[in-house]
Motif scaffolding. Structure first.
Motif, PDB file in Angstrom:
ATOM      1  N   ILE A 117     -46.499  -2.905 -35.132  1.00  0.00           N
ATOM      2  CA  ILE A 117     -45.971  -4.183 -34.648  1.00  0.00           C
ATOM      3  C   ILE A 117     -45.275  -4.039 -33.299  1.00  0.00           C
ATOM      4  O   ILE A 117     -45.547  -4.805 -32.365  1.00  0.00           O
ATOM      5  CB  ILE A 117     -44.998  -4.792 -35.683  1.00  0.00           C
ATOM      6  CG1 ILE A 117     -45.742  -5.109 -36.972  1.00  0.00           C
ATOM      7  CG2 ILE A 117     -44.318  -6.034 -35.126  1.00  0.00           C
ATOM      8  CD1 ILE A 117     -44.833  -5.445 -38.151  1.00  0.00           C
ATOM      9  N   ILE A 118     -44.384  -3.070 -33.171  1.00  0.00           N
ATOM     10  CA  ILE A 118     -43.559  -2.956 -31.962  1.00  0.00           C
ATOM     11  C   ILE A 118     -44.388  -2.701 -30.703  1.00  0.00           C
ATOM     12  O   ILE A 118     -44.276  -3.465 -29.732  1.00  0.00           O
ATOM     13  CB  ILE A 118     -42.456  -1.900 -32.146  1.00  0.00           C
ATOM     14  CG1 ILE A 118     -41.447  -2.394 -33.189  1.00  0.00           C
ATOM     15  CG2 ILE A 118     -41.759  -1.594 -30.819  1.00  0.00           C
ATOM     16  CD1 ILE A 118     -40.437  -1.354 -33.624  1.00  0.00           C
ATOM     17  N   PRO A 119     -45.227  -1.660 -30.649  1.00  0.00           N
ATOM     18  CA  PRO A 119     -45.943  -1.435 -29.390  1.00  0.00           C
ATOM     19  C   PRO A 119     -46.927  -2.558 -29.046  1.00  0.00           C
ATOM     20  O   PRO A 119     -47.052  -2.927 -27.879  1.00  0.00           O
ATOM     21  CB  PRO A 119     -46.681  -0.110 -29.606  1.00  0.00           C
ATOM     22  CG  PRO A 119     -46.706   0.106 -31.065  1.00  0.00           C
ATOM     23  CD  PRO A 119     -45.529  -0.618 -31.630  1.00  0.00           C
ATOM     24  N   ASN A 120     -47.593  -3.112 -30.053  1.00  0.00           N
ATOM     25  CA  ASN A 120     -48.542  -4.179 -29.769  1.00  0.00           C
ATOM     26  C   ASN A 120     -47.839  -5.466 -29.359  1.00  0.00           C
ATOM     27  O   ASN A 120     -48.343  -6.203 -28.514  1.00  0.00           O
ATOM     28  CB  ASN A 120     -49.466  -4.399 -30.960  1.00  0.00           C
ATOM     29  CG  ASN A 120     -50.512  -3.322 -31.034  1.00  0.00           C
ATOM     30  OD1 ASN A 120     -51.434  -3.288 -30.234  1.00  0.00           O
ATOM     31  ND2 ASN A 120     -50.349  -2.411 -31.977  1.00  0.00           N
ATOM     32  N   GLY A 121     -46.676  -5.732 -29.926  1.00  0.00           N
ATOM     33  CA  GLY A 121     -45.881  -6.875 -29.478  1.00  0.00           C
ATOM     34  C   GLY A 121     -45.430  -6.715 -28.042  1.00  0.00           C
ATOM     35  O   GLY A 121     -45.503  -7.652 -27.240  1.00  0.00           O
ATOM     36  N   LEU A 122     -44.990  -5.512 -27.689  1.00  0.00           N
ATOM     37  CA  LEU A 122     -44.572  -5.247 -26.311  1.00  0.00           C
ATOM     38  C   LEU A 122     -45.749  -5.367 -25.340  1.00  0.00           C
ATOM     39  O   LEU A 122     -45.615  -5.964 -24.262  1.00  0.00           O
ATOM     40  CB  LEU A 122     -43.944  -3.864 -26.198  1.00  0.00           C
ATOM     41  CG  LEU A 122     -42.580  -3.696 -26.863  1.00  0.00           C
ATOM     42  CD1 LEU A 122     -42.154  -2.232 -26.824  1.00  0.00           C
ATOM     43  CD2 LEU A 122     -41.548  -4.575 -26.180  1.00  0.00           C
ATOM     44  N   ILE A 123     -46.888  -4.813 -25.709  1.00  0.00           N
ATOM     45  CA  ILE A 123     -48.074  -4.903 -24.847  1.00  0.00           C
ATOM     46  C   ILE A 123     -48.481  -6.362 -24.661  1.00  0.00           C
ATOM     47  O   ILE A 123     -48.866  -6.772 -23.561  1.00  0.00           O
ATOM     48  CB  ILE A 123     -49.235  -4.074 -25.426  1.00  0.00           C
ATOM     49  CG1 ILE A 123     -48.911  -2.589 -25.351  1.00  0.00           C
ATOM     50  CG2 ILE A 123     -50.536  -4.369 -24.681  1.00  0.00           C
ATOM     51  CD1 ILE A 123     -49.859  -1.698 -26.129  1.00  0.00           C
TER      52      ILE A 123
ATOM     53  N   ILE B 209     -48.886 -11.048 -21.014  1.00  0.00           N
ATOM     54  CA  ILE B 209     -48.479 -12.411 -20.659  1.00  0.00           C
ATOM     55  C   ILE B 209     -47.779 -12.409 -19.312  1.00  0.00           C
ATOM     56  O   ILE B 209     -48.057 -13.254 -18.449  1.00  0.00           O
ATOM     57  CB  ILE B 209     -47.582 -13.018 -21.753  1.00  0.00           C
ATOM     58  CG1 ILE B 209     -48.398 -13.284 -23.013  1.00  0.00           C
ATOM     59  CG2 ILE B 209     -46.910 -14.302 -21.261  1.00  0.00           C
ATOM     60  CD1 ILE B 209     -47.565 -13.641 -24.230  1.00  0.00           C
ATOM     61  N   TYR B 210     -46.878 -11.454 -19.103  1.00  0.00           N
ATOM     62  CA  TYR B 210     -46.151 -11.356 -17.823  1.00  0.00           C
ATOM     63  C   TYR B 210     -47.133 -11.224 -16.654  1.00  0.00           C
ATOM     64  O   TYR B 210     -47.032 -11.930 -15.663  1.00  0.00           O
ATOM     65  CB  TYR B 210     -45.180 -10.174 -17.848  1.00  0.00           C
ATOM     66  CG  TYR B 210     -44.600  -9.875 -16.500  1.00  0.00           C
ATOM     67  CD1 TYR B 210     -43.556 -10.666 -15.983  1.00  0.00           C
ATOM     68  CD2 TYR B 210     -45.098  -8.847 -15.710  1.00  0.00           C
ATOM     69  CE1 TYR B 210     -43.036 -10.413 -14.740  1.00  0.00           C
ATOM     70  CE2 TYR B 210     -44.590  -8.605 -14.457  1.00  0.00           C
ATOM     71  CZ  TYR B 210     -43.550  -9.378 -13.971  1.00  0.00           C
ATOM     72  OH  TYR B 210     -43.033  -9.137 -12.727  1.00  0.00           O
ATOM     73  N   HIS B 211     -48.087 -10.286 -16.781  1.00  0.00           N
ATOM     74  CA  HIS B 211     -49.027 -10.061 -15.696  1.00  0.00           C
ATOM     75  C   HIS B 211     -49.971 -11.250 -15.497  1.00  0.00           C
ATOM     76  O   HIS B 211     -50.346 -11.548 -14.365  1.00  0.00           O
ATOM     77  CB  HIS B 211     -49.814  -8.775 -15.923  1.00  0.00           C
ATOM     78  CG  HIS B 211     -49.018  -7.548 -15.644  1.00  0.00           C
ATOM     79  ND1 HIS B 211     -48.620  -7.196 -14.373  1.00  0.00           N
ATOM     80  CD2 HIS B 211     -48.536  -6.596 -16.457  1.00  0.00           C
ATOM     81  CE1 HIS B 211     -47.933  -6.073 -14.419  1.00  0.00           C
ATOM     82  NE2 HIS B 211     -47.854  -5.697 -15.686  1.00  0.00           N
ATOM     83  N   LEU B 212     -50.348 -11.911 -16.575  1.00  0.00           N
ATOM     84  CA  LEU B 212     -51.187 -13.107 -16.433  1.00  0.00           C
ATOM     85  C   LEU B 212     -50.432 -14.225 -15.723  1.00  0.00           C
ATOM     86  O   LEU B 212     -50.991 -14.917 -14.868  1.00  0.00           O
ATOM     87  CB  LEU B 212     -51.680 -13.576 -17.807  1.00  0.00           C
ATOM     88  CG  LEU B 212     -52.772 -12.725 -18.437  1.00  0.00           C
ATOM     89  CD1 LEU B 212     -52.957 -13.096 -19.911  1.00  0.00           C
ATOM     90  CD2 LEU B 212     -54.081 -12.887 -17.676  1.00  0.00           C
ATOM     91  N   MET B 213     -49.161 -14.391 -16.054  1.00  0.00           N
ATOM     92  CA  MET B 213     -48.348 -15.423 -15.405  1.00  0.00           C
ATOM     93  C   MET B 213     -48.050 -15.064 -13.951  1.00  0.00           C
ATOM     94  O   MET B 213     -48.082 -15.915 -13.070  1.00  0.00           O
ATOM     95  CB  MET B 213     -47.044 -15.649 -16.177  1.00  0.00           C
ATOM     96  CG  MET B 213     -47.241 -16.129 -17.603  1.00  0.00           C
ATOM     97  SD  MET B 213     -48.174 -17.665 -17.720  1.00  0.00           S
ATOM     98  CE  MET B 213     -46.945 -18.813 -17.237  1.00  0.00           C
ATOM     99  N   ALA B 214     -47.760 -13.796 -13.685  1.00  0.00           N
ATOM    100  CA  ALA B 214     -47.469 -13.350 -12.312  1.00  0.00           C
ATOM    101  C   ALA B 214     -48.715 -13.472 -11.455  1.00  0.00           C
ATOM    102  O   ALA B 214     -48.629 -13.792 -10.270  1.00  0.00           O
ATOM    103  CB  ALA B 214     -46.977 -11.905 -12.323  1.00  0.00           C
ATOM    104  N   GLY B 215     -49.890 -13.255 -12.032  1.00  0.00           N
ATOM    105  CA  GLY B 215     -51.146 -13.384 -11.300  1.00  0.00           C
ATOM    106  C   GLY B 215     -51.415 -14.814 -10.885  1.00  0.00           C
ATOM    107  O   GLY B 215     -51.944 -15.070  -9.813  1.00  0.00           O
ATOM    108  N   LYS B 216     -51.032 -15.771 -11.707  1.00  0.00           N
ATOM    109  CA  LYS B 216     -51.216 -17.183 -11.363  1.00  0.00           C
ATOM    110  C   LYS B 216     -50.298 -17.594 -10.227  1.00  0.00           C
ATOM    111  O   LYS B 216     -50.664 -18.386  -9.385  1.00  0.00           O
ATOM    112  CB  LYS B 216     -50.964 -18.073 -12.581  1.00  0.00           C
ATOM    113  CG  LYS B 216     -52.093 -18.074 -13.561  1.00  0.00           C
ATOM    114  CD  LYS B 216     -51.971 -19.269 -14.475  1.00  0.00           C
ATOM    115  CE  LYS B 216     -53.104 -19.254 -15.452  1.00  0.00           C
ATOM    116  NZ  LYS B 216     -54.073 -20.266 -15.221  1.00  0.00           N
ATOM    117  N   LYS B 217     -49.085 -17.035 -10.182  1.00  0.00           N
ATOM    118  CA  LYS B 217     -48.136 -17.374  -9.132  1.00  0.00           C
ATOM    119  C   LYS B 217     -48.599 -16.872  -7.777  1.00  0.00           C
ATOM    120  O   LYS B 217     -48.388 -17.518  -6.765  1.00  0.00           O
ATOM    121  CB  LYS B 217     -46.760 -16.800  -9.453  1.00  0.00           C
ATOM    122  CG  LYS B 217     -46.078 -17.479 -10.622  1.00  0.00           C
ATOM    123  CD  LYS B 217     -44.744 -16.848 -10.904  1.00  0.00           C
ATOM    124  CE  LYS B 217     -44.134 -17.440 -12.149  1.00  0.00           C
ATOM    125  NZ  LYS B 217     -42.894 -16.770 -12.532  1.00  0.00           N
ATOM    126  N   SER B 218     -49.225 -15.694  -7.755  1.00  0.00           N
ATOM    127  CA  SER B 218     -49.645 -15.115  -6.473  1.00  0.00           C
ATOM    128  C   SER B 218     -50.984 -15.669  -5.987  1.00  0.00           C
ATOM    129  O   SER B 218     -51.364 -15.452  -4.862  1.00  0.00           O
ATOM    130  CB  SER B 218     -49.740 -13.589  -6.597  1.00  0.00           C
ATOM    131  OG  SER B 218     -50.777 -13.225  -7.496  1.00  0.00           O
TER     132      SER B 218
END
Length: 75
Positions: free
Chosen positions: A54-60, A65-74
């Motif tokens: 649960i922990i590593p897959n939740g973190l991944i 999500i972070y990288h997908l959102m940051a990619g949309k901003k740039s």
């Protein structure tokens, strides 16, 4: 959730993770990998709170999500 369904969720999670290594587009890789991670979190919860799953897959998942959102901003 029955143990059989949890097992199928685990297999589908593995399939999504493997598929993410086949793709070339980074955005698609992140999305498919995130789906696999979500499936692994569900599998870990319904298989008896398997924290090492649960922990590593939740973190991944959050990292994807972070990288997908940051990619949309740039873009």
């Amino acid at each position: 959730m029955s143990p059989e369904i949890a097992t199928y969720v685990g297999y589908s999670a593995s399939l999504f993770i493997v598929l993410s290594f086949i793709l070339k587009d980074v955005r698609k890789i992140r999305i498919v990998n995130m789906v696999g991670c979500i499936c692994f979190v569900i599998y870990g919860i319904y298989s008896g709170m398997l924290w090492p799953v649960i922990i590593p897959n939740g973190l991944i998942c959050f990292i994807q999500i972070y990288h997908l959102m940051a990619g949309k901003k740039s873009s």
